[in-house]
Design an enzyme around this catalytic site. Sequence first.
Site, mmCIF file in Angstrom:
data_model
loop_
_atom_site.group_PDB
_atom_site.id
_atom_site.type_symbol
_atom_site.label_atom_id
_atom_site.label_comp_id
_atom_site.label_asym_id
_atom_site.label_seq_id
_atom_site.Cartn_x
_atom_site.Cartn_y
_atom_site.Cartn_z
ATOM 1 C CG ASN A 150 44.863 94.030 28.095
ATOM 2 O OD1 ASN A 150 44.875 95.243 28.290
ATOM 3 N ND2 ASN A 150 44.869 93.154 29.068
ATOM 4 C CD GLU A 159 40.988 98.924 39.901
ATOM 5 O OE1 GLU A 159 41.954 98.149 39.924
ATOM 6 O OE2 GLU A 159 40.025 98.790 39.114
ATOM 7 C CG HIS A 215 41.826 97.884 34.454
ATOM 8 N ND1 HIS A 215 42.656 96.957 35.023
ATOM 9 C CD2 HIS A 215 41.110 98.430 35.469
ATOM 10 C CE1 HIS A 215 42.459 96.965 36.346
ATOM 11 N NE2 HIS A 215 41.524 97.843 36.628
ATOM 12 C CE LYS A 269 44.292 97.886 30.163
ATOM 13 N NZ LYS A 269 45.340 96.851 30.395
ATOM 14 C CE1 TYR A 318 46.613 98.278 35.546
ATOM 15 C CE2 TYR A 318 47.316 100.251 34.396
ATOM 16 C CZ TYR A 318 46.477 99.155 34.492
ATOM 17 O OH TYR A 318 45.521 98.932 33.539
HETATM 18 P P1 CMP Z 1 45.035 95.055 33.429
HETATM 19 O O1 CMP Z 1 43.738 94.393 33.764
HETATM 20 O O2 CMP Z 1 44.953 96.489 33.056
HETATM 21 O O3 CMP Z 1 46.032 94.900 34.666
HETATM 22 C C1 CMP Z 1 47.447 94.940 34.502
HETATM 23 C C2 CMP Z 1 47.865 94.856 33.073
HETATM 24 O O4 CMP Z 1 49.193 94.451 32.854
HETATM 25 C C3 CMP Z 1 47.047 93.800 32.359
HETATM 26 O O5 CMP Z 1 45.705 94.255 32.215
HETATM 27 C C4 CMP Z 1 47.853 93.608 31.084
HETATM 28 O O6 CMP Z 1 47.486 94.528 30.066
HETATM 29 C C5 CMP Z 1 49.284 93.951 31.516
HETATM 30 N N1 CMP Z 1 50.174 92.800 31.452
HETATM 31 C C6 CMP Z 1 51.263 92.682 30.679
HETATM 32 N N2 CMP Z 1 51.858 91.500 30.857
HETATM 33 C C7 CMP Z 1 51.135 90.822 31.765
HETATM 34 C C8 CMP Z 1 51.225 89.530 32.370
HETATM 35 N N3 CMP Z 1 52.214 88.676 32.074
HETATM 36 N N4 CMP Z 1 50.269 89.170 33.277
HETATM 37 C C9 CMP Z 1 49.276 90.021 33.610
HETATM 38 N N5 CMP Z 1 49.146 91.256 33.074
HETATM 39 C C10 CMP Z 1 50.048 91.659 32.157
#
Ligand code: CMP
Length: 142
Positions: free
Chosen positions: A113, A127, A116, A10, A50
């Site tokens: 974070n 994906e 992904h 990311k 998403y």
């Molecule tokens: P990702 O695996 O990319 O999939 C969706 C993303 O939403 C997740 O990682 C997080 O970075 C983001 N996100 C933010 N808030 C939340 C939450 N409460 N629960 C899950 N994903 C979240």
Amino acid sequence: AVERTLSIIKPDAVAKNLIGQIYARFEAAGLRIVAARMLQLSEEQAGAFYAVHKERPFYKDLVTFMTSGPVMVQVLEGESAIQKNRDIMGATDPKKAAAGTLRHDFADSVDENAAHGSDGPETAAAEIEFFFGRDGICPRTR
Ligand code: CMP
């Protein structure tokens, strides 16, 4: 079984210059990079990728963050690649991620974070298709 999964480094981790360190972890776990592309996601692309989260409260912030800078997208191939990649990443929230995982070591918040990874075989296939189509993969030949 040998699987493929989609991984995204990311914008936060790309900005921290961590692509190589993250690739080294994939390789150390026996995962092979069989497709890769760096790109700046448009709002349309990030929103579509998403789409499953469209009704979640964090959707808008997620799309804004994912379009805030370049991402590195790759297909990882290997034995149990989907679960292996999820183990390498750690829990979605870096505060809950175990030591030695990408999110624990490199990320600061649930929104930013670091990485992904596909969460199952169906999402992995969808994906991978989203970013690389049907013939954007380079399987092993030796
Ligand atoms: P990702 O695996 O990319 O999939 C969706 C993303 O939403 C997740 O990682 C997080 O970075 C983001 N996100 C933010 N808030 C939340 C939450 N409460 N629960 C899950 N994903 C979240």
